[in-house]
Structures are given as C-alpha cells and as structure tokens.
Design an enzyme around this catalytic site. Structure first.
Site, short mmCIF file in Angstrom:
data_model
loop_
_atom_site.label_atom_id
_atom_site.label_comp_id
_atom_site.label_asym_id
_atom_site.label_seq_id
_atom_site.Cartn_x
_atom_site.Cartn_y
_atom_site.Cartn_z
N LYS A 184 31.77 42.35 44.02
CA LYS A 184 30.60 41.70 44.16
C LYS A 184 30.53 40.44 45.21
O LYS A 184 31.14 39.64 45.09
CB LYS A 184 29.99 41.11 42.64
CG LYS A 184 28.71 40.62 42.93
CD LYS A 184 28.24 39.50 41.64
CE LYS A 184 28.62 38.17 42.26
NZ LYS A 184 27.63 37.56 43.14
N GLU A 258 41.33 31.78 43.22
CA GLU A 258 41.40 30.88 44.40
C GLU A 258 40.20 29.85 44.21
O GLU A 258 38.92 30.70 44.65
CB GLU A 258 41.58 31.35 45.51
CG GLU A 258 42.29 30.88 47.00
CD GLU A 258 41.19 30.30 47.66
OE1 GLU A 258 40.68 29.38 47.71
OE2 GLU A 258 40.64 31.21 48.42
N CYS A 292 37.51 26.19 51.52
CA CYS A 292 38.10 25.73 50.44
C CYS A 292 39.50 24.87 50.84
O CYS A 292 39.75 24.07 50.10
CB CYS A 292 38.60 26.80 49.39
SG CYS A 292 39.54 28.14 50.25
N GLU A 389 34.98 17.82 46.13
CA GLU A 389 34.74 18.78 47.20
C GLU A 389 33.41 19.01 47.80
O GLU A 389 32.25 19.41 47.11
CB GLU A 389 35.36 20.28 46.77
CG GLU A 389 35.22 21.04 47.95
CD GLU A 389 35.45 22.65 47.48
OE1 GLU A 389 36.39 23.21 48.15
OE2 GLU A 389 35.17 22.89 46.40
#
Length: 478
Positions: A184, A258, A292, A389
C-alpha cells in the site's frame, strides 16, 4: 533565494510522462476498480494541480489482493532462486531504462527537486533490485542456515517521502527470498507505485506476485490485520508503528518497523568547516527535511559555533527554492497541505518557547505548499523543536563543550535512527560512534545510502533492518 549567479530556468520536460486520467488497483496482474467504487485524487504539491484520479482500496480489496498473493506464492516460492533473480534483474533494467520518466513522475507527485529524484532516488531504486537479484540464488550462504524458507505473503506499507525508493527497499528482498507482496503506497504519492505495477507486467512477472493497493490508513490497517499475511513491513510515523505493533501482538507475523527520527549531527572543533556545512545542509534540507534520518539537531562545539553558523547562513542564502522540475532547484515543495500545517505549527511553537528563528531571504511561490529553510538557535533540550520530529526543512542548533556532553545530548531523545560525526580524528569518530544509540552513524558525511548496508533504528525509531544481507532475514523463516 538570493544568489551571486543569475540562473536561467532549466526545467525538465513533463512530456516524457504520460499520466492517465485515472488508475485502478493492481491485483493479480490486472488494474481493477475498488470493490466499493471509491476514488481519490492525487495532487502535485508544487502547483496543487490534480494529476489523476485513483481507485481507493478498502477491506474487500485487501482480501482480494492477499488471496491473489497467496495463490501466486505456491509457484513463485517453488522457483529456483536463479529464476527469481532473472525477474529482478529484468525489473532493475527496466527501471534504468525508464528512469527519466520515473524521476519526473516522482517529482510531480511528491514535490522534491528533479535533481534528487534523478540523481539519488532512481539510481538507488535500480541498485536495490540488482543487489537482491544477486542474493536470490545464494540464500544458503546468507548465514541463516541451509535452505531458508520464505514466509509467505508480505504486507507492506510505505510513506510519501521516498515513494519509489521505499517500494524498492520492501519489494526487492521480499521477491528475492520467494515471498509475494501486497503493497500500500501513501495516499499522497500513489503514482510511482502504479507505474511500477506496469513495470512488473513489462518484466513478465507472474500474476499475483506483486499487488499494489493505493488507499488511506484504513486500507493499511486492514492489510496489517489480515490473518493470511505472514510478514508486515512498515515505514512511517512512530504513532502508526505503535498501532501496528499492537495489532500484530500475539500473532505469528514477522514485523519490521522503520519509524521516526530526530538525528543528531555533531560537529567538533577540529572538523573541516566547509565540508561540515555541506553535510549539514544535505542532512536536513535534502528532500525538504522530509527524511526520517534527517540530521535535524545540530550539535556544535562551543568554540566554533559562531564561525560555523556564519558559514551555514551564507550557504543557506545560496539555496534555490522553487519549481521542483527546474534542474537548478535545491528546495522543492512540502508534500501536502497537512504536512505544511504541521511544520508551521511546530515552528511557531518553537518561537513561542523562546528559540531564535532565522531564514534566508526567500520568495515563496503563490500556489503549492512551501516552507523556507529555517534555523533555530538559542535552543535547549527542553524546546519542542529539539525533541519532536518536525519532518520539514527546520534545523535546531545546540552547543556542547566536551565529547561526553555531545554524546549525552545526542542520546537524549526517544528516537534512535541516525547520527553524524564531524572531526578529523579517526579515534574520536570510533569512540563517539560506539556510544551513540543510533542505527546508522555517518562520519564526515550524511544521508549516504547503499543497498549493501543495513538501515534501521533503536527505541521509538523502530526495529529490524532493511538493506544488505541483514534485510533478507526479515523475509525468511530462520
């Protein structure tokens, strides 16, 4: 942005890409409508132009795709590794042949500069398929015992920041080890995955081995929870990763996650300043900071703080923000209105908490989603911009006096994905790197990737490794 050079526009032509008005789901080797007929639109972040209408997968479509993958698994897993390798080599070569087309497509759908998709993303995509094609007939020698067996059906959910590269990270090792795939893509960047479906057909890949289901979070959740999925691979936010961990708890599904990061980029007083500045810029402003493993926390030794910041600000003033298809562009568009809103909110919070904000003079385009590269100084470890983040072109600058203080500040985060060290002393690199709780530590460089090297994190950055020999284990019954 301001520059001593007068750049003429150098746009890459869109004519190489033929985007259809609509696309279906790719199930069992065919494009098909969603079971409930739902569709959504994918938009170009730089212009807000609607690129295409996409079928929206639901639970019934997930079930259909998993059944197709299960049916295909019997024959695919029984193929000799050398035969599976032929398909992966073929896919890699087609990606190379269509790399310009795919680079333009990715830039249109994602918003990142064409020089990044062209020079970084696409070469790495092909390299991953070449690399794992090489492993397909050598699994007995991978260190996981004789005749390691594939798991079955892999359910894979990928993010929007590196759509085609994350697809390669997931699909290449899965196919090499004999698994079949239901993937997906993110709802804001489905096009390159759908073009990859066409590449699978072009390569003659057997029907059902790869299935592509564009859709929203509900489709991803249904895929993760499906009882006939044997392996879950997810790259994305820590919050969603925690939900996935809860979903698969108590099942026999193998999982790799991850997730987010808040990487520290540590610059010591003996570092080559000009080289470090280039690494800092690449570490946080590559792909508009939507990475990331971005080096979003800059830790500078106190004695060189002023010199380094002066040099960094001069360098930022030469970056060019604008049309992502222009080959001169350094900073492209933010991927979506939702992500731009998050970045704006966190930056405003940083100012409210007392951090000092700086951006170079910058004219933002009137349409699309844009955010100027931003520095925060006078930052403490308590500031939100040093802890959360942001996933945007925002760098927080902190200082340290000793290596021990640098390590303590670098590790003072719930994340543990990446870090960078800048120094001319090899002994210092080794000493500091061994103390950093980060899955990847770069020395005198940043954001360098290779298919032979494993990648992954600690703590809230997830678990498991992708890439390299280590990336095979997640798809094998060992």
């Amino acid at each position: 942005m301001a520059s001593v050079f007068a750049y003429a526009p150098a746009p890459e032509s869109r004519s190489i890409v033929d985007i259809a008005p609509s696309y279906g789901l790719f199930i069992d080797g065919e494009f098909t409508d969603a079971a409930d007929g739902k569709v959504f639109k994918t938009v170009s972040p730089s212009s807000e132009e609607v690129l295409s209408e996409i079928a929206q997968a639901g639970e019934a479509d997930v079930d259909r795709a998993v059944k197709a993958a299960r049916k295909a698994f019997e024959k695919w897993s029984a193929l000799p590794g050398s035969e599976r390798a032929k398909y992966l080599f073929r896919i890699a070569r087609i990606i190379q042949e269509r790399s310009r087309e795919l680079a333009v497509l990715e830039t249109l759908d994602n918003g990142k500069p064409i020089k990044e998709t062209r020079d970084a993303d696409l070469p790495l995509v092909a390299a991953h398929f070449f690399y794992y094609a090489g492993w397909a007939d050598k699994l007995d020698h991978a260190g996981y015992g004789a005749n390691p067996a594939p798991l079955g059906v892999a359910g894979q959910v990928i993010p929007w920041n590196f759509p085609l590269l994350m697809l390669a990270w997931k699909i290449a090792p899965a196919l090499a080890t004999g698994n079949t795939v239901v993937l997906k893509p993110a709802e804001t960047t489905p096009l390159s995955a759908l073009f990859f479906a066409d590449i699978c057909r072009q390569a003659g890949l057997p029907k059902g081995v790869v299935n592509i289901l564009p859709g929203y979070g509900d489709a991803g959740a249904a895929l993760v929870a499906h009882p006939d999925v044997n392996k879950v691979a997810f790259t994305g936010s820590t919050a969603v990763g925690k939900e996935i961990a809860r979903t698969v708890a108590g099942t026999r599904k193998k999982v790799t996650l991850e997730l987010g990061g808040k990487g520290a980029n540590i610059v010591f007083d003996d570092a080559p300043i000009d080289q470090a500045v280039e690494g800092i810029v690449n570490g946080i402003f590559f792909n508009q900071g939507q990475v990331c493993c971005a080096g979003s926390r800059l830790l500078v030794q106190e004695s060189i703080e002023e010199e380094l910041l002066d040099s960094l600000k001069r360098r930022l003033s030469t970056l060019r923000l604008g049309d992502p298809l222009d080959k001169n562009t350094d900073i492209g568009a933010i991927n979506s209105e939702e992500q731009l809103s998050r970045i704006t909110s966190l930056v405003e919070r940083g100012e409210a908490e007392g951090a000092e904000r700086w951006s170079p003079a910058c004219d933002l385009p009137e349409s699309g989603y844009w955010f100027a590269p931003t520095l925060f100084t006078n930052v403490t470890q308590a500031h939100t911009v040093a802890r959360d983040e942001i996933f945007g072109p925002v760098l927080s600058v902190l200082t340290f006096r000793t290596p021990d203080e640098a390590v303590a500040k670098a590790n003072n985060t719930p994340y543990g994905l990446s870090a960078g060290i800048w120094t001319e002393k090899g002994s210092r690199i080794l000493a500091v790197a061994n103390k950093l709780r980060a899955g990847v530590v770069w020395s005198n460089t940043f954001n360098k990737f290779d298919p032979t090297s494993p990648f992954g994190g600690y703590k809230e950055s997830g678990f498991g490794r992708e890439g390299g020999r280590h990336g095979l284990e997640a798809y094998l019954d060992v």
